[in-house]
Design a protein around this motif. Sequence first.
Motif, PDB file in Angstrom:
ATOM      1  N   ASP A  13      12.798  51.992  14.497  1.00 19.81           N
ATOM      2  CA  ASP A  13      11.586  51.269  14.871  1.00 19.81           C
ATOM      3  C   ASP A  13      11.714  49.786  14.556  1.00 19.81           C
ATOM      4  O   ASP A  13      12.362  49.383  13.575  1.00 19.81           O
ATOM      5  CB  ASP A  13      10.374  51.839  14.137  1.00 19.81           C
ATOM      6  CG  ASP A  13      10.014  53.239  14.594  1.00 19.81           C
ATOM      7  OD1 ASP A  13      10.387  53.611  15.729  1.00 19.81           O
ATOM      8  OD2 ASP A  13       9.366  53.965  13.812  1.00 19.81           O
ATOM      9  N   ALA A  14      11.061  48.977  15.373  1.00 15.53           N
ATOM     10  CA  ALA A  14      11.045  47.537  15.165  1.00 15.53           C
ATOM     11  C   ALA A  14      10.160  47.175  13.981  1.00 15.53           C
ATOM     12  O   ALA A  14       9.252  47.921  13.606  1.00 15.53           O
ATOM     13  CB  ALA A  14      10.534  46.839  16.422  1.00 15.53           C
ATOM     14  N   ARG A  15      10.458  45.997  13.397  1.00 16.59           N
ATOM     15  CA  ARG A  15       9.644  45.457  12.326  1.00 16.59           C
ATOM     16  C   ARG A  15       9.231  44.038  12.685  1.00 16.59           C
ATOM     17  O   ARG A  15       9.936  43.345  13.422  1.00 16.59           O
ATOM     18  CB  ARG A  15      10.420  45.450  11.005  1.00 16.59           C
ATOM     19  CG  ARG A  15      10.690  46.867  10.471  1.00 16.59           C
ATOM     20  CD  ARG A  15      11.389  46.815   9.128  1.00 16.59           C
ATOM     21  NE  ARG A  15      10.714  45.920   8.182  1.00 16.59           N
ATOM     22  CZ  ARG A  15       9.600  46.225   7.516  1.00 16.59           C
ATOM     23  NH1 ARG A  15       9.033  47.404   7.691  1.00 16.59           N
ATOM     24  NH2 ARG A  15       9.059  45.370   6.681  1.00 16.59           N
ATOM     25  N   ASP A  16       8.093  43.597  12.191  1.00 12.22           N
ATOM     26  CA  ASP A  16       7.635  42.234  12.452  1.00 12.22           C
ATOM     27  C   ASP A  16       8.484  41.253  11.662  1.00 12.22           C
ATOM     28  O   ASP A  16       8.668  41.392  10.451  1.00 12.22           O
ATOM     29  CB  ASP A  16       6.165  42.079  12.059  1.00 12.22           C
ATOM     30  CG  ASP A  16       5.238  42.878  12.965  1.00 12.22           C
ATOM     31  OD1 ASP A  16       5.609  43.080  14.136  1.00 12.22           O
ATOM     32  OD2 ASP A  16       4.167  43.289  12.494  1.00 12.22           O
ATOM     33  N   SER A  27      19.105  43.262  20.774  1.00 17.08           N
ATOM     34  CA  SER A  27      18.070  44.224  20.386  1.00 17.08           C
ATOM     35  C   SER A  27      17.684  44.025  18.929  1.00 17.08           C
ATOM     36  O   SER A  27      16.505  44.108  18.563  1.00 17.08           O
ATOM     37  CB  SER A  27      18.581  45.653  20.623  1.00 17.08           C
ATOM     38  OG  SER A  27      17.636  46.614  20.219  1.00 17.08           O
ATOM     39  N   TRP A  28      18.653  43.758  18.067  1.00 14.75           N
ATOM     40  CA  TRP A  28      18.340  43.510  16.657  1.00 14.75           C
ATOM     41  C   TRP A  28      17.602  42.185  16.474  1.00 14.75           C
ATOM     42  O   TRP A  28      16.777  42.061  15.571  1.00 14.75           O
ATOM     43  CB  TRP A  28      19.623  43.528  15.833  1.00 14.75           C
ATOM     44  CG  TRP A  28      20.228  44.898  15.691  1.00 14.75           C
ATOM     45  CD1 TRP A  28      19.635  46.100  15.980  1.00 14.75           C
ATOM     46  CD2 TRP A  28      21.539  45.207  15.226  1.00 14.75           C
ATOM     47  NE1 TRP A  28      20.499  47.137  15.721  1.00 14.75           N
ATOM     48  CE2 TRP A  28      21.668  46.631  15.248  1.00 14.75           C
ATOM     49  CE3 TRP A  28      22.612  44.438  14.784  1.00 14.75           C
ATOM     50  CZ2 TRP A  28      22.842  47.267  14.860  1.00 14.75           C
ATOM     51  CZ3 TRP A  28      23.769  45.071  14.383  1.00 14.75           C
ATOM     52  CH2 TRP A  28      23.881  46.482  14.421  1.00 14.75           C
ATOM     53  N   GLU A  29      17.892  41.213  17.318  1.00 15.22           N
ATOM     54  CA  GLU A  29      17.089  39.980  17.299  1.00 15.22           C
ATOM     55  C   GLU A  29      15.626  40.311  17.543  1.00 15.22           C
ATOM     56  O   GLU A  29      14.728  39.825  16.837  1.00 15.22           O
ATOM     57  CB  GLU A  29      17.564  39.015  18.392  1.00 15.22           C
ATOM     58  CG  GLU A  29      18.698  38.112  18.015  1.00 15.22           C
ATOM     59  CD  GLU A  29      18.960  37.063  19.088  1.00 15.22           C
ATOM     60  OE1 GLU A  29      19.710  36.134  18.803  1.00 15.22           O
ATOM     61  OE2 GLU A  29      18.413  37.175  20.207  1.00 15.22           O
ATOM     62  N   ASP A  30      15.390  41.127  18.561  1.00 15.89           N
ATOM     63  CA  ASP A  30      14.022  41.454  18.949  1.00 15.89           C
ATOM     64  C   ASP A  30      13.328  42.344  17.919  1.00 15.89           C
ATOM     65  O   ASP A  30      12.129  42.200  17.669  1.00 15.89           O
ATOM     66  CB  ASP A  30      14.017  42.158  20.308  1.00 15.89           C
ATOM     67  CG  ASP A  30      14.522  41.276  21.435  1.00 15.89           C
ATOM     68  OD1 ASP A  30      14.481  40.041  21.286  1.00 15.89           O
ATOM     69  OD2 ASP A  30      14.963  41.827  22.462  1.00 15.89           O
ATOM     70  N   ARG A  31      14.069  43.277  17.313  1.00 18.52           N
ATOM     71  CA  ARG A  31      13.437  44.266  16.424  1.00 18.52           C
ATOM     72  C   ARG A  31      13.451  43.880  14.950  1.00 18.52           C
ATOM     73  O   ARG A  31      12.573  44.314  14.200  1.00 18.52           O
ATOM     74  CB  ARG A  31      14.120  45.631  16.606  1.00 18.52           C
ATOM     75  CG  ARG A  31      13.798  46.314  17.937  1.00 18.52           C
ATOM     76  CD  ARG A  31      14.412  47.693  18.023  1.00 18.52           C
ATOM     77  NE  ARG A  31      15.859  47.626  18.168  1.00 18.52           N
ATOM     78  CZ  ARG A  31      16.718  48.413  17.556  1.00 18.52           C
ATOM     79  NH1 ARG A  31      16.270  49.331  16.695  1.00 18.52           N
ATOM     80  NH2 ARG A  31      18.011  48.300  17.761  1.00 18.52           N
ATOM     81  N   PHE A  32      14.424  43.047  14.530  1.00 18.73           N
ATOM     82  CA  PHE A  32      14.551  42.746  13.103  1.00 18.73           C
ATOM     83  C   PHE A  32      14.712  41.260  12.800  1.00 18.73           C
ATOM     84  O   PHE A  32      14.881  40.887  11.647  1.00 18.73           O
ATOM     85  CB  PHE A  32      15.742  43.517  12.513  1.00 18.73           C
ATOM     86  CG  PHE A  32      15.675  44.998  12.747  1.00 18.73           C
ATOM     87  CD1 PHE A  32      14.763  45.781  12.053  1.00 18.73           C
ATOM     88  CD2 PHE A  32      16.493  45.611  13.677  1.00 18.73           C
ATOM     89  CE1 PHE A  32      14.675  47.148  12.278  1.00 18.73           C
ATOM     90  CE2 PHE A  32      16.420  46.974  13.911  1.00 18.73           C
ATOM     91  CZ  PHE A  32      15.507  47.746  13.215  1.00 18.73           C
ATOM     92  N   GLU A  59      13.414  54.191   6.775  1.00 17.94           N
ATOM     93  CA  GLU A  59      13.691  53.181   7.793  1.00 17.94           C
ATOM     94  C   GLU A  59      15.158  52.766   7.750  1.00 17.94           C
ATOM     95  O   GLU A  59      15.797  52.589   8.796  1.00 17.94           O
ATOM     96  CB  GLU A  59      12.803  51.959   7.565  1.00 17.94           C
ATOM     97  CG  GLU A  59      11.322  52.194   7.843  1.00 17.94           C
ATOM     98  CD  GLU A  59      10.469  51.007   7.424  1.00 17.94           C
ATOM     99  OE1 GLU A  59       9.318  50.926   7.889  1.00 17.94           O
ATOM    100  OE2 GLU A  59      10.944  50.165   6.622  1.00 17.94           O
ATOM    101  N   LEU A 118      18.165  53.133  10.672  1.00 19.91           N
ATOM    102  CA  LEU A 118      18.964  51.999  11.120  1.00 19.91           C
ATOM    103  C   LEU A 118      20.450  52.206  10.846  1.00 19.91           C
ATOM    104  O   LEU A 118      21.303  51.720  11.600  1.00 19.91           O
ATOM    105  CB  LEU A 118      18.470  50.724  10.436  1.00 19.91           C
ATOM    106  CG  LEU A 118      19.179  49.429  10.791  1.00 19.91           C
ATOM    107  CD1 LEU A 118      19.084  49.139  12.284  1.00 19.91           C
ATOM    108  CD2 LEU A 118      18.588  48.271   9.988  1.00 19.91           C
TER     109      LEU A 118
END
Length: 255
Positions: free
Chosen positions: A116-119, A182-187, A212, A216
């Motif tokens: 899951d993504a994180r802010d 994708s990791w830029e966007d999610r983390f 979490e 990952l």
Amino acid sequence: MATLPNPLPRLASLGLQLPPGELVDATDDGPWHEPLLWLADGRAVPGDWAAVRAAAPGVGLLPVVLDDGAGHEGPRHWDLMPAEVSYPGDHDAEEVLEELWDECAEADADWPGLADARDAADPDSVADDIVNSLLDDGSPLKDPRLALVPARRSADIPTAIGWTGPVNHEGDTARLSAVLRSWEDRFGIRVVALGFDTLLVSVAAPPTTLAEAEALAAEHFAFCPDNIWQSDNPSRTAYAERRLLNQPAWYFWWD
């Protein structure tokens, strides 16, 4: 690879305050038709990155620290292969990870899906802090040099220069850049350092629970199985706890 116009040939006219350096066009097949990167002549020190990072993106360049030592010399000798990479946007990150998982995981282990993504708050400031810590005395980098790369986003930096560090695991670096996007966007990751076969990213929003982190860890295993296989405790749970949980930087090494 689809790219924006390369500003490096007119670097001197862009108004950036840079230390002495040189343009690098060396590839495994001889000189590239345009510069792949600009590389500082001297060792980077804390503050160099942040100063350039504030101005360079406005002219189409992104900073990265390159390790000019560690027994492999610098990027002129890294067998860069820009002609062999595709475009990161042509690949789906989860499809890439699932394919790599199927190649490396146990035969009966199903791909668990993306974590899951994180802010992420202010990824660039986190990157500044990580780079400054890398450049302090006692840095793990043997000879860190500031570099500028013509790239649309941080995740694309390895592909933009035709980096071949993961070639024994994945031959098209653009597929790994798709995962980095994708990791830029999610983390909130940023690519901050590259060596001959190593990659370091800053992480603005790392996992904060073991569950979490374990989710990952499956992605990290597919992306760079040597991180786990070559560790003193080759389990994804141990990796999640020690290398991912609340960690503001992720390090990858391909054998």
